[in-house]
Scaffold this active site. Sequence first.
Site, short mmCIF file in Angstrom:
data_model
loop_
_atom_site.label_atom_id
_atom_site.label_comp_id
_atom_site.label_asym_id
_atom_site.label_seq_id
_atom_site.Cartn_x
_atom_site.Cartn_y
_atom_site.Cartn_z
N SER A 124 -12.70 -5.69 0.70
CA SER A 124 -12.15 -6.92 1.25
C SER A 124 -10.72 -7.15 0.67
O SER A 124 -9.93 -6.36 0.73
CB SER A 124 -12.95 -8.06 1.48
OG SER A 124 -12.47 -9.27 2.15
N ASP A 126 -16.79 -4.40 11.94
CA ASP A 126 -16.20 -5.70 11.20
C ASP A 126 -14.75 -5.87 11.88
O ASP A 126 -14.10 -5.22 12.18
CB ASP A 126 -15.80 -5.02 9.86
CG ASP A 126 -15.16 -6.25 8.95
OD1 ASP A 126 -15.41 -7.42 8.95
OD2 ASP A 126 -14.27 -5.87 8.24
N HIS A 148 -18.64 -5.54 7.76
CA HIS A 148 -17.68 -5.64 6.70
C HIS A 148 -18.28 -5.15 5.21
O HIS A 148 -17.62 -4.70 4.42
CB HIS A 148 -17.41 -7.19 6.49
CG HIS A 148 -16.35 -7.49 5.33
ND1 HIS A 148 -14.91 -7.33 5.82
CD2 HIS A 148 -16.11 -8.08 4.26
CE1 HIS A 148 -14.32 -7.71 4.69
NE2 HIS A 148 -14.79 -8.38 4.04
#
Length: 474
Positions: A175, A394, A451
């Site tokens: 991320s 994601d 994710h």
Amino acid sequence: MEGRPVLSVVVLIAILGEVCCFNALDWRSQADLIDRLPGLQQMPTFNMFSGYLQASSTKRLHYWFNECTDPESRILILWFNGGPGCSSLDGLFIENGPIKFETSSGNVIENPHSWNKLGHTLYIESPVGVGFSYDTSSSPVNDNMATEDNLRAIKDFFLKFPSYQDCQIYISGESYAGVYIPLLIQAILNDGDEGLRRNVKGMMIGNGLLSTAINEDSLVYYAFYHGLYGTTLWNELHQYCCADKDNCNFNTIHNEDCMLKLARIHHIVSNDGINLYNLYADCYTASQSLMATAERYRQFRYMDQSYVTVMQKASDSRRLGLVPACSNSTLITKYLNRPDVQLAIHVNENLWEICNETVLKLYEKSHPDMSSTIKQIFATQEDFRVLLYYGDTDMACNHLGGEWFVDQLGYEINLPRRKWTVTKEDGSSQVAGFFKEFDRLIYATIKGAGHMVPADKPFEAYTMIRRFIEEEPL
């Protein structure tokens, strides 16, 4: 009788010699050794350490270090979660650490796909204010400061653990770590510590936010081609947001009509009961969708494209803090706030939250695109290698934008896009995703992962990382 005292002295000297030698190497780390962990029935054969690394005279970053299951390993893997403002202990307990939660009991058990089977693993809660990390002053929190703090913390780690100074270092995360990691590596390469610079061999970033603009643009296409909105809205977007059919720039608000259409898409993706972090997974609590009002979404959406978050309260009304939308952080939050756990891992008694709202609000981001940083790293470090991997379900940092980012770097493709496979326990060969290779860069997808790839597809993630570190074909 006269020989016995001499023998005792010799034995005593030998024992003291071993102790002194041991302390000379690792004396600073001994206070951080975890000798028991509540909820874990049996401690593992390898050592785990938890404590603080000094980032400045006022800043302490909490770390958790796990020795490799192979004590002879000379590989060190660092891990950072993103946010900015979310704890790397999420990665340790939920994704790729040596222990994980047993859902039924809430106890911790060993993780069969832990990355510390591939090397020693170091998790750092960064920046200050996240998790158990703290600052006794009121320093600014931004990309450059986080980079400096992380570099100092790593140097302090090697003071605590000097026997690992010659390890090959791989820095990993997910991320917003797509910003943390390249900036940290750039700082290492520009630093005067030749040993540290020489030992950094690669980075492995999962669903990284590498370009805000590309991520925003690609989300519009990703959502349409996954059936989240229809042709009417698609045509309206092209009418109001595009100069022509081949020239659309959805990350810049052009006019009020365009803004309204984009807001509708963002609402569908992040605010309408769909799991932003895994399109095909359930949204764990209906209350989260209801609480994620348009105002709150607008507040966080443009602060951080990688973590659109909402406030959540547990059924017992205890505040869990800022939690990624549609996620369930009850087990880890309750566990790390137990006084006996905090005592066992040598942290200051404090309220632990998976994500820190204050850090998220105050964090100043100055690097919306990491292209030039990555290019500079490749130009500076000839043997440096990069793995950019994306769970393909994601939407926070989608794989389409990841591939666009890689393509626009301009490197020549050595191996065109193709599938990669894993062999399951039943002996069957299954497609794990797709990848393509450049000179020292691999772009890969993981089929069916969101994710948090190691959480959704632990075996596939472990296999991918092992092959990358061992320089095997993916």
